[in-house]
Design an enzyme around this catalytic site. Sequence first.
Site, PDB file in Angstrom:
ATOM      1  N   ASP A 117     -56.546 -28.995  19.173  1.00 26.56           N
ATOM      2  CA  ASP A 117     -57.725 -28.242  19.632  1.00 26.56           C
ATOM      3  C   ASP A 117     -58.215 -27.384  18.465  1.00 26.56           C
ATOM      4  O   ASP A 117     -58.136 -26.150  18.496  1.00 26.56           O
ATOM      5  CB  ASP A 117     -57.351 -27.384  20.833  1.00 26.56           C
ATOM      6  CG  ASP A 117     -56.973 -28.230  22.023  1.00 26.56           C
ATOM      7  OD1 ASP A 117     -57.857 -28.842  22.623  1.00 26.56           O
ATOM      8  OD2 ASP A 117     -55.771 -28.321  22.330  1.00 26.56           O
ATOM      9  N   HIS A 167     -46.052 -29.275  22.552  1.00 25.34           N
ATOM     10  CA  HIS A 167     -45.746 -27.882  22.903  1.00 25.34           C
ATOM     11  C   HIS A 167     -44.357 -27.493  22.386  1.00 25.34           C
ATOM     12  O   HIS A 167     -44.162 -26.378  21.913  1.00 25.34           O
ATOM     13  CB  HIS A 167     -45.772 -27.698  24.430  1.00 25.34           C
ATOM     14  CG  HIS A 167     -47.122 -27.914  25.046  1.00 25.34           C
ATOM     15  ND1 HIS A 167     -47.423 -29.013  25.822  1.00 25.34           N
ATOM     16  CD2 HIS A 167     -48.251 -27.173  25.004  1.00 25.34           C
ATOM     17  CE1 HIS A 167     -48.675 -28.929  26.230  1.00 25.34           C
ATOM     18  NE2 HIS A 167     -49.210 -27.848  25.749  1.00 25.34           N
TER      19      HIS A 167
HETATM   20  O1  PAF Z   1     -54.840 -24.948  24.770  1.00 26.83           O
HETATM   21  C1  PAF Z   1     -54.580 -24.540  25.922  1.00 26.83           C
HETATM   22  O2  PAF Z   1     -53.637 -24.991  26.570  1.00 26.83           O
HETATM   23  C2  PAF Z   1     -55.462 -23.459  26.536  1.00 26.83           C
HETATM   24  O3  PAF Z   1     -56.782 -23.596  26.165  1.00 26.83           O
HETATM   25  C3  PAF Z   1     -54.951 -22.031  26.237  1.00 26.83           C
HETATM   26  C4  PAF Z   1     -55.014 -21.701  24.766  1.00 26.83           C
HETATM   27  C5  PAF Z   1     -53.516 -21.880  26.743  1.00 26.83           C
HETATM   28  C6  PAF Z   1     -55.823 -21.001  26.987  1.00 26.83           C
HETATM   29  O4  PAF Z   1     -55.817 -21.228  28.361  1.00 26.83           O
END
Ligand code: PAF
Length: 279
Positions: free
Chosen positions: A150, A37
């Site tokens: 993802d 992140h």
């Molecule tokens: O990847 C994630 O953390 C979630 O799927 C997101 C994109 C924040 C949507 O809730």
Amino acid sequence: MKIINTIAALKSVLQPIKSTVHKIALVPTMGALHSGHVSLIQKAKQLADVVVCSIFVNPTQFTDPKDLEKYPRPLEHDIKMLEEAGCDYVFMPSVKEMYPQPESWHIDLGPAEFLLEGEFRKGHYQGVTQIVKKLFDAANPDIAFFGQKDFQQVLMIQNMVAHFQMPVEIVSCPIIREDDGLAMSSRNIHLSPSDRQNALVLSQALNYVKDNFESQTIPQLVLKAKQIINSVPGVELDYFTIADTKTLLPEDKKMAQNSIALVAAKVGETRLIDNVILN
Ligand code: PAF
């Protein structure tokens, strides 16, 4: 760094910024932040003037209520991390704020919605695109950042943005890995020490495919990758595929470009996904 809890407050802070031709970046997250992140925040800081990170554990994207319940929520740790990363605003709404009343949502995300994760987590991408649309409406970002881990999610969000013709650029950022190759994930926290060791087989199988992509056929590569994974007790494979990056349909012949290997497996009680772009 300012913490904001309501859509109205977020809009009133961001609208004047936007009208002075500043570029706003949004990094949507569900919290339990890690270096992956932080890399999104860093990229956002390079490409925009103001960085907003949202933390919201979105109930509509969970197919298993137990999974939602046990999703980690280390808020103090997350806020400290965002502060250190130089994030400008954190948007942390309540469930009531994002879903004041029950609502139905269904949009056409294309046939890839039902493949891979879509097959194992029915309706998952409807929930993901539902909340991302709400977050985009609230923050009105010029650019938004997501992790390539993802991969299918990024594709579905791109399809949602195209569906509504939203003026948001979607940026997919590289997977950040631990030193031993494990892809960083908020779910890794649930791995026991032996699961943690077993989970390494996922990146090992992906690396095998990447390293041998030129010399072996796709069926050979997939067979070998599955054998590598199935040789580790405690790892239950959901899928391993080499697919087209646009359609996610499996490839049986090598194409000049656009191939990706994707894997999902249950390691102990924790379901993990990973992937590697091949060409
Ligand atoms: O990847 C994630 O953390 C979630 O799927 C997101 C994109 C924040 C949507 O809730």
